[in-house]
Design a protein around this motif. Structure first.
Motif, PDB file in Angstrom:
ATOM      1  N   GLY A   1      40.045  31.962  27.216  1.00 51.67           N
ATOM      2  CA  GLY A   1      39.631  31.809  28.303  1.00 51.67           C
ATOM      3  C   GLY A   1      38.573  32.852  28.888  1.00 51.67           C
ATOM      4  O   GLY A   1      38.497  33.883  27.981  1.00 51.67           O
ATOM      5  N   GLU A   2      38.229  33.004  30.062  1.00 54.86           N
ATOM      6  CA  GLU A   2      37.564  33.901  30.513  1.00 54.86           C
ATOM      7  C   GLU A   2      38.111  35.189  30.907  1.00 54.86           C
ATOM      8  O   GLU A   2      39.207  35.306  31.350  1.00 54.86           O
ATOM      9  N   LEU A   3      37.574  36.251  30.461  1.00 50.19           N
ATOM     10  CA  LEU A   3      38.300  37.602  30.737  1.00 50.19           C
ATOM     11  C   LEU A   3      37.297  38.384  31.646  1.00 50.19           C
ATOM     12  O   LEU A   3      36.119  38.601  31.782  1.00 50.19           O
ATOM     13  N   LYS A   4      38.142  39.098  32.519  1.00 52.26           N
ATOM     14  CA  LYS A   4      37.447  39.667  33.776  1.00 52.26           C
ATOM     15  C   LYS A   4      37.552  41.144  33.594  1.00 52.26           C
ATOM     16  O   LYS A   4      38.220  41.572  32.542  1.00 52.26           O
ATOM     17  N   CYS A   5      36.894  41.857  34.348  1.00 52.59           N
ATOM     18  CA  CYS A   5      36.990  43.371  33.998  1.00 52.59           C
ATOM     19  C   CYS A   5      36.659  43.965  35.614  1.00 52.59           C
ATOM     20  O   CYS A   5      35.806  43.834  36.529  1.00 52.59           O
ATOM     21  N   ARG A   6      37.637  45.086  35.466  1.00 48.89           N
ATOM     22  CA  ARG A   6      37.474  45.832  36.916  1.00 48.89           C
ATOM     23  C   ARG A   6      38.061  47.357  36.478  1.00 48.89           C
ATOM     24  O   ARG A   6      38.051  47.540  35.504  1.00 48.89           O
ATOM     25  N   LYS A   7      37.857  48.105  37.731  1.00 49.99           N
ATOM     26  CA  LYS A   7      37.968  49.533  37.481  1.00 49.99           C
ATOM     27  C   LYS A   7      39.551  49.773  37.930  1.00 49.99           C
ATOM     28  O   LYS A   7      39.949  49.360  38.760  1.00 49.99           O
ATOM     29  N   MET A   8      40.039  50.438  37.018  1.00 52.92           N
ATOM     30  CA  MET A   8      41.674  50.935  37.258  1.00 52.92           C
ATOM     31  C   MET A   8      41.986  51.798  38.347  1.00 52.92           C
ATOM     32  O   MET A   8      42.893  51.791  39.082  1.00 52.92           O
ATOM     33  N   GLU A   9      41.029  52.685  38.614  1.00 50.96           N
ATOM     34  CA  GLU A   9      41.133  53.636  39.695  1.00 50.96           C
ATOM     35  C   GLU A   9      40.890  52.973  40.983  1.00 50.96           C
ATOM     36  O   GLU A   9      41.251  53.603  42.247  1.00 50.96           O
ATOM     37  N   GLU A  10      40.469  51.634  40.867  1.00 47.12           N
ATOM     38  CA  GLU A  10      40.159  50.946  42.483  1.00 47.12           C
ATOM     39  C   GLU A  10      40.937  49.903  42.407  1.00 47.12           C
ATOM     40  O   GLU A  10      40.886  48.948  43.451  1.00 47.12           O
ATOM     41  N   THR A  11      41.972  49.749  41.400  1.00 48.54           N
ATOM     42  CA  THR A  11      42.918  48.564  41.504  1.00 48.54           C
ATOM     43  C   THR A  11      44.489  49.049  41.628  1.00 48.54           C
ATOM     44  O   THR A  11      44.933  50.043  41.259  1.00 48.54           O
ATOM     45  N   ARG A  12      45.075  48.487  42.924  1.00 48.05           N
ATOM     46  CA  ARG A  12      46.125  48.684  43.270  1.00 48.05           C
ATOM     47  C   ARG A  12      47.300  47.786  42.494  1.00 48.05           C
ATOM     48  O   ARG A  12      47.060  46.644  42.026  1.00 48.05           O
ATOM     49  N   PHE A  13      48.694  48.138  42.344  1.00 47.35           N
ATOM     50  CA  PHE A  13      49.530  47.318  41.483  1.00 47.35           C
ATOM     51  C   PHE A  13      49.814  46.002  42.448  1.00 47.35           C
ATOM     52  O   PHE A  13      50.178  45.160  42.030  1.00 47.35           O
ATOM     53  N   ASP A  14      49.807  46.216  44.011  1.00 48.89           N
ATOM     54  CA  ASP A  14      49.997  45.093  44.565  1.00 48.89           C
ATOM     55  C   ASP A  14      48.756  44.054  44.728  1.00 48.89           C
ATOM     56  O   ASP A  14      48.787  42.910  45.249  1.00 48.89           O
ATOM     57  N   GLU A  15      47.840  44.243  43.712  1.00 45.20           N
ATOM     58  CA  GLU A  15      46.722  43.350  43.698  1.00 45.20           C
ATOM     59  C   GLU A  15      46.788  42.543  42.254  1.00 45.20           C
ATOM     60  O   GLU A  15      46.001  41.799  42.154  1.00 45.20           O
ATOM     61  N   LEU A  16      47.808  42.902  41.361  1.00 49.79           N
ATOM     62  CA  LEU A  16      47.927  42.360  40.245  1.00 49.79           C
ATOM     63  C   LEU A  16      48.515  41.132  40.224  1.00 49.79           C
ATOM     64  O   LEU A  16      49.207  40.508  41.347  1.00 49.79           O
ATOM     65  N   ARG A  17      48.224  40.112  39.250  1.00 50.65           N
ATOM     66  CA  ARG A  17      48.754  39.051  38.801  1.00 50.65           C
ATOM     67  C   ARG A  17      49.097  38.886  37.333  1.00 50.65           C
ATOM     68  O   ARG A  17      48.455  39.329  36.592  1.00 50.65           O
ATOM     69  N   PHE A  18      50.497  38.605  36.988  1.00 52.32           N
ATOM     70  CA  PHE A  18      50.888  38.806  35.727  1.00 52.32           C
ATOM     71  C   PHE A  18      52.214  37.843  35.580  1.00 52.32           C
ATOM     72  O   PHE A  18      52.807  37.400  36.659  1.00 52.32           O
TER      73      PHE A  18
END
Length: 387
Positions: free
Chosen positions: A253-270
């Motif tokens: 499927g579609e794969l996204k891309c973000r910066k890890m230094e701008e991503t918090r753990f409470d923003e994750l989906r897994f």
């Protein structure tokens, strides 16, 4: 990804949504908090209308330590895995007791069980860190999500052929308000001590340390998103070639891309327990998984600067020299015309005596330094007690 590696758990967790649901269940709006944080909250929660002295008398009347304890009680030592001994002391059986058939059968069965345990003891050689006392707590219980993340060592893999299996490496506790880059700075790998170069022409040259401003790219792949480390301008996007490949595949499927230094753990989906990937230093890949996601409890460490916390790690395995078989290997020799192994692991003495004569290189080979058990965790981690 899920179409190739079928997940056993179909539930996709959103950390932010799970936090809201937990808080709603624990502390519903416009109602009395269900979890008291102090003794005053207990009095308010039970609707106690008496004086403070009466409330203190009530607490003393139900205090288990005061009412049910005795000077003859056995002292209970708080359990912590770092203080557990791996080898238990065996009980000596008297010679007179060995004459009984029931004792003989028990010893025979115990010996058979011990042999089976010995074959699995290598999977139990990890260490637990015991955190020092709290200093300046600045986190409130139930105010953050706590994630438990387990990393595994890189292993050889070839499609259709099982060359190895994941082996536990490190386990961390992180809180939801931290970024993925903070976790990456804590994860240790032998590749972090590189870069490693061929030193066969000059084996005594000093080790080259990685410069602080040198490129250090890497990414976390979680669910359907690549989180790249772009804190350094020289870092490249490792995921770009993978995302271009995925666009040509029908089953991905579609794969996204973000910066890890701008991503918090409470923003994750897994998915809990579903393998994710951490890749750095080119092709060094670590499988990791998020094994738990819960609210921060009063028994957890409530000091923000202590997170991410290294909870446990595996002690590096020592590899014996392929020549003498006695000393620990210090060098990796590749593409050699003198070894039956490729790569070959050799110690300092064998490396110099077998590959050099009068200080000059003999034959064709490549040599790289091997750290072995030299380093276990990063220097800023707390001391660890052996299990």
């Amino acid at each position: 990804m899920e179409q190739i590696y079928k997940p056993k758990n179909d539930q996709i967790i959103s950390v932010r949504q799970a936090f809201a649901e937990f808080r709603q269940e624990l502390l519903p709006p416009n109602l009395m908090p269900r979890v008291p944080f102090a003794e005053e909250d207990i009095a308010e929660a039970i609707g106690f209308t008496g004086s403070n002295n009466q409330f203190n008398d009530l607490l003393q009347s139900i205090d288990l330590d005061l009412n049910l304890s005795s000077t003859k009680d056995m002292r209970v030592v708080p359990f912590h895995p770092s203080r557990v001994l791996a080898v238990q002391k065996q009980i000596e059986v008297p010679e007179k007791a060995r004459k009984f058939r029931c004792v003989q059968n028990a010893l025979r069965i115990t010996g058979r069980i011990r042999k089976n345990l010995d074959t699995r003891i290598r999977y139990n050689k990890h260490k637990y860190t015991e955190s020092p006392p709290l200093e300046d707590p600045d986190l409130d219980p139930f105010s953050e999500m706590l994630l438990q993340i387990r990393f595994y060592e890189p292993f050889k893999y070839k499609t259709g052929v099982r060359l190895g299996h994941p082996k536990f490496h490190q386990e961390f506790y992180v809180i939801g308000s931290q970024t993925l880059a903070e976790l990456r700075d804590k994860v240790y790998c032998h590749c972090d001590s590189g870069p490693f170069f061929d030193i066969s022409d000059n084996p005594h040259q000093p080790e080259r340390k990685r410069l602080q401003d040198e490129a250090n790219p890497g990414f976390f792949f979680i669910h359907d998103t690549f989180y790249n480390d772009m804190r350094n301008d020289r870092n490249m996007d490792y995921s770009e070639v993978i995302r271009k490949w995925a666009e040509r595949q029908k089953c991905v499927g579609e794969l996204k891309c973000r910066k890890m230094e701008e991503t918090r753990f409470d923003e994750l989906r897994f998915r809990l327990g579903y393998p994710q990937v951490y890749q750095h230093h080119g092709n060094c890949e670590h499988i990791f998984l998020i094994s738990d996601c819960r609210l921060l409890s009063p028994t957890d460490i409530l000091t923000r600067k202590r997170y991410p916390i290294l909870n446990s790690y595996v002690f590096p395995r020592s590899i014996p020299c392929n020549i003498c078989g006695h000393c620990e290997a210090n060098f990796i020799v590749k593409n050699s015309d003198q070894h039956i192994f490729d790569p070959a692991y050799v110690c300092q003495a064998c490396f110099e005596s077998y590959h050099y004569k009068d200080g000059k290189k003999i034959g064709e080979f490549e040599a790289y330094r091997f750290l072995g058990t030299k380093v276990a965790v990063k220097d800023d981690e707390p001391e660890v007690e052996n299990q």
